[in-house]
Design an enzyme around this catalytic site. Structure first.
Site, PDB file in Angstrom:
ATOM      1  N   LEU A 145       5.513   7.352  43.593  1.00 52.01           N
ATOM      2  CA  LEU A 145       5.091   6.637  42.478  1.00 52.01           C
ATOM      3  C   LEU A 145       5.986   6.793  41.236  1.00 52.01           C
ATOM      4  O   LEU A 145       6.610   7.855  41.211  1.00 52.01           O
ATOM      5  CB  LEU A 145       3.456   7.081  42.098  1.00 52.01           C
ATOM      6  CG  LEU A 145       2.401   6.635  43.124  1.00 52.01           C
ATOM      7  CD1 LEU A 145       1.258   7.738  42.792  1.00 52.01           C
ATOM      8  CD2 LEU A 145       2.042   5.251  42.961  1.00 52.01           C
TER       9      LEU A 145
ATOM     10  N   GLY B 187       6.853   8.225  38.000  1.00 52.01           N
ATOM     11  CA  GLY B 187       6.464   9.725  37.487  1.00 52.01           C
ATOM     12  C   GLY B 187       6.052  10.919  38.569  1.00 52.01           C
ATOM     13  O   GLY B 187       5.791  11.835  38.098  1.00 52.01           O
TER      14      GLY B 187
ATOM     15  N   GLY C 204       8.173  12.313  40.080  1.00 50.04           N
ATOM     16  CA  GLY C 204       9.274  13.418  40.213  1.00 50.04           C
ATOM     17  C   GLY C 204      10.620  13.018  40.880  1.00 50.04           C
ATOM     18  O   GLY C 204      11.591  14.016  41.132  1.00 50.04           O
ATOM     19  N   LYS C 205      10.611  12.016  41.627  1.00 50.58           N
ATOM     20  CA  LYS C 205      11.823  11.379  42.175  1.00 50.58           C
ATOM     21  C   LYS C 205      13.139  12.007  41.584  1.00 50.58           C
ATOM     22  O   LYS C 205      13.964  12.451  42.191  1.00 50.58           O
ATOM     23  CB  LYS C 205      11.827   9.983  42.768  1.00 50.58           C
ATOM     24  CG  LYS C 205      10.441   9.720  43.283  1.00 50.58           C
ATOM     25  CD  LYS C 205      10.495   8.224  43.772  1.00 50.58           C
ATOM     26  CE  LYS C 205      10.572   7.343  42.583  1.00 50.58           C
ATOM     27  NZ  LYS C 205       9.360   7.421  41.849  1.00 50.58           N
TER      28      LYS C 205
ATOM     29  N   SER D 106       9.985   2.378  46.282  1.00 49.26           N
ATOM     30  CA  SER D 106       9.849   1.797  47.410  1.00 49.26           C
ATOM     31  C   SER D 106       8.680   1.825  47.991  1.00 49.26           C
ATOM     32  O   SER D 106       8.220   2.477  48.982  1.00 49.26           O
ATOM     33  CB  SER D 106      10.911   2.272  48.410  1.00 49.26           C
ATOM     34  OG  SER D 106      11.286   3.377  48.122  1.00 49.26           O
TER      35      SER D 106
HETATM   36  P1  ADP Z   1      10.188   9.258  38.906  1.00 54.65           P
HETATM   37  O1  ADP Z   1      11.815   9.484  39.209  1.00 54.65           O
HETATM   38  O2  ADP Z   1       9.355   9.729  40.133  1.00 54.65           O
HETATM   39  O3  ADP Z   1       9.667   8.048  38.382  1.00 54.65           O
HETATM   40  P2  ADP Z   1      10.625  11.402  36.893  1.00 54.65           P
HETATM   41  O4  ADP Z   1      11.329  12.342  37.732  1.00 54.65           O
HETATM   42  O5  ADP Z   1      11.112  10.323  36.103  1.00 54.65           O
HETATM   43  O6  ADP Z   1       9.706  10.590  38.020  1.00 54.65           O
HETATM   44  O7  ADP Z   1       9.278  12.058  36.150  1.00 54.65           O
HETATM   45  C1  ADP Z   1       8.645  13.120  36.566  1.00 54.65           C
HETATM   46  C2  ADP Z   1       8.188  14.083  35.526  1.00 54.65           C
HETATM   47  O8  ADP Z   1       7.386  14.953  35.892  1.00 54.65           O
HETATM   48  C3  ADP Z   1       9.165  14.605  34.594  1.00 54.65           C
HETATM   49  O9  ADP Z   1       8.931  14.649  33.215  1.00 54.65           O
HETATM   50  C4  ADP Z   1       9.135  16.152  35.238  1.00 54.65           C
HETATM   51  O10 ADP Z   1       9.750  17.114  34.263  1.00 54.65           O
HETATM   52  C5  ADP Z   1       7.804  16.433  35.533  1.00 54.65           C
HETATM   53  N1  ADP Z   1       7.321  17.440  36.601  1.00 54.65           N
HETATM   54  C6  ADP Z   1       6.557  18.445  36.323  1.00 54.65           C
HETATM   55  N2  ADP Z   1       6.444  19.051  37.408  1.00 54.65           N
HETATM   56  C7  ADP Z   1       7.563  18.618  38.227  1.00 54.65           C
HETATM   57  C8  ADP Z   1       7.741  19.000  39.682  1.00 54.65           C
HETATM   58  N3  ADP Z   1       7.212  20.004  40.345  1.00 54.65           N
HETATM   59  N4  ADP Z   1       8.538  18.263  40.338  1.00 54.65           N
HETATM   60  C9  ADP Z   1       9.128  16.958  39.865  1.00 54.65           C
HETATM   61  N5  ADP Z   1       8.844  16.775  38.343  1.00 54.65           N
HETATM   62  C10 ADP Z   1       7.933  17.580  37.728  1.00 54.65           C
END
Ligand code: ADP
Length: 192
Positions: free
Chosen positions: A33, A35, A37-38, A106
């Site tokens: 999804l 957010g 963390g990808k 995806s």
């Molecule tokens: P995506 O690329 O899936 O849309 P993002 O990487 O842009 O997601 O955002 C994920 C957010 O969650 C970031 O602000 C990150 O700092 C936070 N976060 C908190 N804990 C984690 C974790 N364990 N792994 C990845 N992201 C994390």
């Protein structure tokens, strides 16, 4: 391809490039999804690979949608074309021996299968970042969930468009792991 320009017996092969780089090309495909963390995990993974002297390329919605796919929207046809181009670009990098890290929601089996078939299943590592919707929505890194809830954005994955969980990802990551742990587990699994 014009064989006069690219004589196939003389053209440098993937193996030659992998030998030069002392690494194998592979696609590491993050799904999950918005957010989840990808990108955060991918950035940390790329830095770790860099420390090991490995050459990588990170592809995500930001560098792809603002460039090669800037003429595409979010209709069904455009979503398929979006993924087709991403996968073809990924394949070019992989065939050059580069570890290519792709971060794209995806959301459907169909889309992930298109990517996997273009890239080739032997070069495709699927990483499912399985962060629950409630957590992604609470993070709301880009403010997109709020916009989706208010109806300002339509067909947003997880809100009013489906996310089909991958049935058999190479690696599944949960939100209870730290970013460092996620990177470690990916590295242990893919053995680069
Ligand atoms: P995506 O690329 O899936 O849309 P993002 O990487 O842009 O997601 O955002 C994920 C957010 O969650 C970031 O602000 C990150 O700092 C936070 N976060 C908190 N804990 C984690 C974790 N364990 N792994 C990845 N992201 C994390």
């Amino acid at each position: 391809m014009n064989s006069k320009i690219f004589p196939t017996d003389k053209i440098l092969q993937r193996a030659d490039k992998e030998q030069l780089l002392k690494q194998k090309g592979i696609a590491i495909w993050f799904t999950g999804l918005s957010g989840a963390g990808k990108t955060t995990i991918a950035i940390a993974l790329e830095r770790e690979l860099y420390k090991k002297g490995l050459l990588t390329q990170l592809l995500d919605g930001d560098n792809i949608r603002s460039g090669i796919n800037s003429n595409l929207g979010f209709s069904d046809v455009d979503r398929i074309e979006n993924i087709r181009r991403i996968a073809e670009v990924t394949k070019l990098f992989v065939e050059c021996g580069i570890i290519t890290i792709c971060c794209f929601i995806s959301p459907t089996d169909e889309i992930r299968t298109i990517a996997k078939n273009i890239i080739g299943k032997n070069d495709f590592v699927e990483v499912f970042v399985n962060t629950p919707l409630e957590i992604c929505e609470k993070r709301d890194v880009k403010g997109l969930y709020a916009k989706a809830r208010s109806g300002e954005i339509k067909d947003f994955t997880g809100i009013d468009a489906p996310f089909e969980k991958p049935e058999n990802p190479t690696i599944e990551i949960t939100d209870t792991w730290s970013i460092e742990e996620c990177v470690k587990k990916i590295l242990a699994k893919i053995n680069l």
